[in-house]
Motif scaffolding. Structure first.
Motif, mmCIF file in Angstrom:
data_model
loop_
_atom_site.group_PDB
_atom_site.id
_atom_site.type_symbol
_atom_site.label_atom_id
_atom_site.label_comp_id
_atom_site.label_asym_id
_atom_site.label_seq_id
_atom_site.Cartn_x
_atom_site.Cartn_y
_atom_site.Cartn_z
ATOM 1 N N UNK A 1 0.981 -1.150 0.067
ATOM 2 C CA UNK A 1 0.249 -0.077 -0.018
ATOM 3 C C UNK A 1 0.919 1.373 -0.023
ATOM 4 N N UNK A 2 1.946 1.307 0.821
ATOM 5 C CA UNK A 2 2.658 2.427 1.025
ATOM 6 C C UNK A 2 3.484 2.803 -0.320
ATOM 7 N N UNK A 3 4.059 1.519 -0.904
ATOM 8 C CA UNK A 3 4.634 1.663 -2.217
ATOM 9 C C UNK A 3 3.814 2.223 -3.454
ATOM 10 N N UNK A 4 2.785 1.731 -3.680
ATOM 11 C CA UNK A 4 1.575 1.868 -4.568
ATOM 12 C C UNK A 4 1.448 3.603 -4.342
ATOM 13 N N UNK A 5 0.969 3.874 -3.294
ATOM 14 C CA UNK A 5 0.500 5.475 -2.936
ATOM 15 C C UNK A 5 1.645 6.447 -3.527
ATOM 16 N N UNK A 6 2.886 5.929 -3.013
ATOM 17 C CA UNK A 6 3.815 7.003 -3.201
ATOM 18 C C UNK A 6 4.107 7.113 -4.716
ATOM 19 N N UNK A 7 4.271 5.780 -5.278
ATOM 20 C CA UNK A 7 4.729 5.721 -6.748
ATOM 21 C C UNK A 7 3.457 6.326 -7.811
ATOM 22 N N UNK A 8 2.094 6.170 -7.281
ATOM 23 C CA UNK A 8 0.925 6.679 -8.089
ATOM 24 C C UNK A 8 0.922 8.270 -7.874
ATOM 25 N N UNK A 9 1.112 8.610 -6.749
ATOM 26 C CA UNK A 9 1.377 10.245 -6.223
ATOM 27 C C UNK A 9 2.450 10.884 -7.119
ATOM 28 N N UNK A 10 3.472 10.241 -7.426
ATOM 29 C CA UNK A 10 4.524 10.780 -8.234
ATOM 30 C C UNK A 10 4.924 12.180 -7.922
#
Length: 313
Positions: free
Chosen positions: A65-74
């Protein structure tokens, strides 16, 4: 570190973690929700907090969840990652991962169930501070931790090296505003400034931001803060009045639960009624399915102008 080492301010929705109806992690809906909040102009998000149902996730899921949110927020908005756990060692492990993944900071409440004494709270955050390298926010969540961090204890925590902020969810408004006065010279304070009383405090003393359960109002939430930063208070005052009307119609006093279900369960229903990506809750949370409750919630959204009268389930 102190408040000047970060630029966190404004409205940060407490980000729900979407699950499928059968309870699987739904990363596609998570990405869609990140994009939704970017489009609405949010200043940041807080993932894997109370609204994020961290307590029902496996460690690998929390990291995903942390990795996906950070990557998507970009880099389009700030991402803070909740790392609450039962020990400082475990909390610090989640925090190191989130920071390495590119999170702008991490936050943690005192550990659930343990009901730490004040000196133990200080030692807990000192241990986390010693084990990570990055900005840390204290999360005061009395309903979950059994500890209410008041002004005196917050004052001591504000002097711990990497603590740069406090997300204060005390149900005691008097206590919150006193804490804000005590620590804002050193740490950023997020809390219930978006109220009629909060408007008066913002006019005279200032405030940093609000972490709210999602964002039912959408773009007016970040616009509230942008108006305040310009020294314009008429529109924020009207928005605060709208929030003060809406809240007691849907949430129990103190904001620890919905009137029609658990906080996360009710929030996800309301988000879906508004067309926002939300997904489902995961056990032990149960969905709100009672037809009368759903109809009442929909009626509140219509009454408050958040949903057209003609909207259908």
């Amino acid at each position: 570190m102190n408040r000047d080492d970060v630029d966190w301010q404004g409205y940060f929705p407490a980000f729900v973690t979407p699950f499928t109806e059968t309870g699987e992690l739904d990363l596609d809906t998570l990405r869609a929700l990140v994009d939704h909040y970017v489009a609405e102009g949010m200043h940041g998000i807080v993932v894997n907090g109370t609204c994020g149902e961290w307590f029902s996730q496996e460690p690998d899921e929390r990291r995903a969840v942390a990795e996906t949110a950070v990557k998507q927020a970009a880099g389009r908005m700030r991402v803070l990652v909740g790392c609450t756990a039962y020990t400082a060692k475990e909390t610090a492990g989640f925090a190191r991962h989130a920071l390495a993944a590119g999170a702008d900071g991490v936050l943690a409440s005192p550990p659930p169930y343990a009901k730490l004494f004040p000196d133990e709270v200080i030692a807990f955050y000192e241990d986390i501070n010693a084990a990570i390298d990055g900005p840390l926010a204290v999360y005061n969540w009395p309903h979950g931790s059994g500890v209410d961090i008041g002004p005196e204890l917050a004052d001591k925590l504000a002097d711990i090296g990497q603590i740069v902020a406090i997300k204060d969810s005390t149900p005691d408004a008097d206590q919150f505003f006193e804490t804000s006065r005590r620590v804002r010279d050193r740490v950023r304070v997020f809390g219930p400034y978006m109220t009629a009383r909060g408007i008066d405090v913002l006019r005279t003393e200032g405030g940093d931001g609000t972490v709210g359960g999602g964002s039912l109002h959408g773009s007016p939430d970040p616009r509230f803060w942008e108006s305040v930063w310009r020294g314009e208070f008429e529109a924020p005052a009207a928005h605060a009045e709208a929030g003060d009307r809406l809240f007691p119609k849907l949430w129990l006093p103190g904001g620890w639960a919905g009137k029609f279900g658990a906080y996360q369960s009710q929030l996800k229903v309301l988000m879906k009624m508004l067309g926002q990506p939300a997904g489902h809750v995961r056990r032990p949370r149960l969905p709100v399915t009672d037809p009368a409750s759903l109809e009442t919630m929909r009626g509140v959204l219509v009454e408050e102008g958040l949903l057209p009268l003609a909207a259908k389930p």
